[in-house]
Structure formats: structure tokens, C-alpha cells
Design an enzyme around this catalytic site. Sequence first.
Site, PDB file in Angstrom:
ATOM      1  N   CYS A  82     -46.321  24.616 -56.733  1.00  0.00           N
ATOM      2  CA  CYS A  82     -45.962  23.924 -57.702  1.00  0.00           C
ATOM      3  C   CYS A  82     -44.308  22.822 -57.445  1.00  0.00           C
ATOM      4  CB  CYS A  82     -45.548  24.572 -59.001  1.00  0.00           C
ATOM      5  SG  CYS A  82     -47.067  24.628 -60.263  1.00  0.00           S
ATOM      6  N   ASN A 184     -61.175  26.119 -51.501  1.00  0.00           N
ATOM      7  CA  ASN A 184     -61.982  27.385 -52.476  1.00  0.00           C
ATOM      8  C   ASN A 184     -61.125  27.412 -53.998  1.00  0.00           C
ATOM      9  OD1 ASN A 184     -62.652  28.065 -50.321  1.00  0.00           O
ATOM     10  ND2 ASN A 184     -61.168  29.581 -49.887  1.00  0.00           N
ATOM     11  N   HIS A 195     -53.216  26.557 -58.459  1.00  0.00           N
ATOM     12  CA  HIS A 195     -52.603  25.771 -58.497  1.00  0.00           C
ATOM     13  C   HIS A 195     -53.973  24.444 -57.560  1.00  0.00           C
ATOM     14  CE1 HIS A 195     -49.715  22.921 -58.718  1.00  0.00           C
ATOM     15  NE2 HIS A 195     -50.132  22.147 -57.241  1.00  0.00           N
ATOM     16  N   HIS A 197     -55.555  22.626 -54.447  1.00  0.00           N
ATOM     17  CA  HIS A 197     -55.049  22.850 -53.270  1.00  0.00           C
ATOM     18  C   HIS A 197     -55.821  22.847 -52.067  1.00  0.00           C
ATOM     19  CE1 HIS A 197     -55.166  27.450 -53.198  1.00  0.00           C
ATOM     20  NE2 HIS A 197     -54.817  27.775 -52.114  1.00  0.00           N
ATOM     21  N   GLN A 199     -56.947  24.061 -47.438  1.00  0.00           N
ATOM     22  CA  GLN A 199     -56.614  24.657 -46.328  1.00  0.00           C
ATOM     23  C   GLN A 199     -57.339  24.222 -45.019  1.00  0.00           C
ATOM     24  OE1 GLN A 199     -55.919  29.738 -46.358  1.00  0.00           O
ATOM     25  NE2 GLN A 199     -57.345  29.276 -48.148  1.00  0.00           N
TER      26      GLN A 199
END
Length: 370
Positions: A82, A184, A195, A197, A199
Site C-alpha cells: 500500500c 498470482n 494487494h 500485484h 511479479q
Amino acid sequence: MDEILELSAGVVRTSRTMSDGRTIRYYDTAAQNRTVADQRPAEAQPGIGELRLDPLVNEWVVMAAHRQGRIFLPPKELCPLCPTTGELLTEIPENDFEVVVFDNRSPSMRPPEGDFALPDLVGSDTDDGVAAGKCEVICFTADHGGSFKTLSAQRVRTLLEAWRDRTRELSQEPFIEHIAPFENRGEEIGVTLAHPHGQIYAYSYLPPRVVKMLEVARAHHAKTGRVLFDDVVARELRDGLRIVAKNEHWVAYTPYASRYPFEIHVAPLQPVADLAELAPAACDSFPSIAIEVMKRLDGVFGIDMAYIAAWHQAPVRQGRDLLRLHWQIASVRRAPGKLKYLAGSESAMGAFIMDMKPEQSAQQLKDVKL
């Protein structure tokens, strides 16, 4: 020192240095001025892990023991992805952001020191190597409660530009052979941070699935003179049964031999090797089909589906005329309260067994009312 770079679609990248020396990159569209410094105390970076060869299958395995202590499912008020607010000092020093990419705090792979080369393959006598590579985190939004399907079209376009930028830049590293952006989602598949996101893993070797795909593509091309993936997409367009969504530049379909209950592949109709090669028109039309696909996936059972969404693209230095860019989304949920477990046949033998046909899942996806 800050570095500012203008990208396509009005996206501006601002790169800054974090307190521990890692790099954070902001991808903005509204002329934001990124000046807030990372206020956290500097801490030492983990060392590089080992690369060991499994001689039974000639596959590299990364040993990254330092990752055992990484953060695991923190409450929202302690989320490290965040924006920084009040006393909560997170990975993102600013109090708001659009899309942001930063070097992973607990990377599986990291840049090597000095020259790098993979050890020679000599079976069980193969030397250990270092786990060279790069691991980055990409945050899609500052909204902790959001998801890919709730992103605006403009935000998805910015996200795509970030993926493209990272592919271009990481491809310049001499020790990088393959780049794989992925997301994922869901505790069912091992997510440790809620959150929204993804990679970006940049490998110093070709991952096993890429090796297999390249071998098969080479054999097909030698036999037919054609690119295998182009033939696959042509078949899906010809059959039509498994098409989930389509626009002028992209098609989404459940593949003929799906391995997961809900598996969707999204491919550009004008084939390219990687994200960086996408034409502007294809980039601009990607958000609509991407958001539609994610809404259809969540709409099948009316719940948030656990999934892995991974970009497959050609390696950096080989096979670029044989492998094509596409986005594979796979969910292990086969029904509300039921998962497709990768058990004995799948995990031990690598032999997938499907309980439903892809034509069935395609129809369920198409039946979702948007």
C-alpha cells in the site's frame, strides 16, 4: 539520482533509489512529481542463492533459503504494498501511485557480481552455479481492495506499458535469457500478499516449459516451415467453439487441450515475439479484452477465482522467430468449494487429467452476463 523517461501512451517512468539501494519505478500518466524519499532505515540485502542441476531431467533448481522469513498474509493495515501513510512506511514512499515496479526485497534470483555463465552440464557432476537473474514486484493500483478486473482501461494500458518497459530494459542485461511477468491471485495458489500485484522474473536460463515449447516449435517448423503457435491460433479461430472473447487485435480462447478447469489464452492476432514488439494499436486494444476476460472468469461462479496469469514470450536471445507472445490465465477452481488439485498424476508424473472439456468451460465463460 532520479531518472525520468517518457514511454508510449503518455506514460512517464520515474526511477528512484530506495533506502536500501533497490530501485523503485513509478509509471504515471498525470504529470505526477515523485520526490518523496524512502524514510525507512537502510538494511542489508540478502546474498545470492544457488543454482543446482537436477540431472534426472536436466532442469535447474534455485535454492533461495533466505526467502523463508518473508512476510506472510499481513493484515491490510500492515500491507507493505500500500502507499505510505502516517506511520506506516511501506515499499512505496509516495502516498498514492498508479503503477509501480520495484526490486523484490526477498528475491529468488539477483544480479551476479562480475561475469556470469551457467555451469557446463555434465550430469550429476555438474557444478553448482549462482542464482543469477532479477525479481521485481509490480503493483497494479494503490487500492488494496481492488483487483485486475476493477482496473480502468487506462490503468491496464499503463500496466501494459510497464510490462513492456521492463521487458525492454531487462533484455539488455547480459545474464538474462528469459523474462516472465505473472500475477498470482488467491490463497489457494499460494499468494502471500493480498494487494493487487504481480511479479516479473528474469531468468539466467530457460525455464523447463520454455525449453519444451522451443523444442516442439523447432520440430514443427522443420517439418512444415510454419510457426506452431500461429497454427494453434488459426485452429482456434477456425473451430470457434472455444473462443471466449475477441476484438480487432486480440483473441481469447480456452485451448483445445486445457490442463486446468478454467484456462484462457489471450493472443495478439498479429503475432510478435514479446511484449516490447506489440504495435500501438494492439496495445491500445488490449485493456478491453483483458478486463472482459477477468470479469468473465470471476462471473462463472460469482466469486473471486484463484488464478495464475503469466505472459509467455520468446527468450531474449534464441527462438525469437519460433515462439509467440501470449497471456495464459489458469484457475484451479472447478466449482464453488472445489479445487483441481495437482496430485499424483499431475505432480508426480507431469500427466494432466481434466474432469471437464474446454468447450464446456468456454461456454460457461461466454454465458456470463457482463
